[in-house]
Design a protein around this motif. Structure first.
Motif, PDB file in Angstrom:
ATOM      1  N   VAL A  37       0.852  -1.199   0.000  1.00  0.00           N
ATOM      2  CA  VAL A  37       0.000   0.000   0.000  1.00  0.00           C
ATOM      3  C   VAL A  37       0.881   1.240   0.000  1.00  0.00           C
ATOM      4  N   GLY A  38       1.905   1.255   0.841  1.00  0.00           N
ATOM      5  CA  GLY A  38       2.840   2.376   0.845  1.00  0.00           C
ATOM      6  C   GLY A  38       3.548   2.526  -0.486  1.00  0.00           C
ATOM      7  N   PHE A  39       3.906   1.403  -1.095  1.00  0.00           N
ATOM      8  CA  PHE A  39       4.590   1.430  -2.387  1.00  0.00           C
ATOM      9  C   PHE A  39       3.705   2.051  -3.468  1.00  0.00           C
ATOM     10  N   PHE A 100       8.110   2.593   4.746  1.00  0.00           N
ATOM     11  CA  PHE A 100       9.252   1.984   4.061  1.00  0.00           C
ATOM     12  C   PHE A 100       8.894   1.661   2.608  1.00  0.00           C
ATOM     13  N   GLY A 101       7.704   1.126   2.376  1.00  0.00           N
ATOM     14  CA  GLY A 101       7.246   0.867   1.011  1.00  0.00           C
ATOM     15  C   GLY A 101       7.141   2.148   0.208  1.00  0.00           C
ATOM     16  N   PHE A 102       6.642   3.203   0.830  1.00  0.00           N
ATOM     17  CA  PHE A 102       6.544   4.511   0.187  1.00  0.00           C
ATOM     18  C   PHE A 102       7.938   5.028  -0.169  1.00  0.00           C
ATOM     19  N   TRP A 103       8.872   4.902   0.768  1.00  0.00           N
ATOM     20  CA  TRP A 103      10.235   5.366   0.568  1.00  0.00           C
ATOM     21  C   TRP A 103      10.935   4.586  -0.546  1.00  0.00           C
ATOM     22  N   ILE A 104      10.778   3.269  -0.543  1.00  0.00           N
ATOM     23  CA  ILE A 104      11.368   2.424  -1.599  1.00  0.00           C
ATOM     24  C   ILE A 104      10.809   2.807  -2.956  1.00  0.00           C
TER      25      ILE A 104
END
Length: 109
Positions: A37-39, A100-104
């Motif tokens: 979801v963050g990604f 972390f997914g958003f950052w990646i």
């Protein structure tokens, strides 16, 4: 949403449910779902793609009821302290995993 979009939404929900049953681990499902979801939040998705992905796939994949059922079992054992620790740990860990997914995702674009 058009008929094609609704069919895609139903298929995404079906796939999310299928993968949830296949993995059969609430903690792992929660972490994977938060990461992806963050990604995908950082991506520029169309309105229909966003609805299909978040309301279809991820809502069926991560299923809030699995989280609540786990906490209910802990609470039913009579351990309030364990309940409070797990509740906070799960929320904080999922938020960190989502970030972390958003950052990646931002690093790859």
């Amino acid at each position: 949403m058009k008929l094609k979009g609704l069919i895609c939404l139903f298929l995404a929900g079906y796939l999310g449910t299928f993968f949830r049953l296949y993995i059969d681990n609430n903690f792992l499902i929660s972490i994977l779902g938060s990461f992806f979801v963050g990604f995908f939040i950082s991506k520029r998705l169309s309105y229909s793609s966003e609805k299909i992905l978040f309301s279809g796939f991820f809502s069926c994949f991560t299923s809030f009821s699995g989280f609540i059922y786990f906490l209910f079992k802990v609470l039913n054992q009579g351990s309030w302290i364990k309940f409070i620790i797990f509740f906070n740990l799960i929320i904080i860990l999922n938020l960190l995993t989502m970030y972390f997914g958003f950052w990646i995702s931002r690093k790859f674009t």
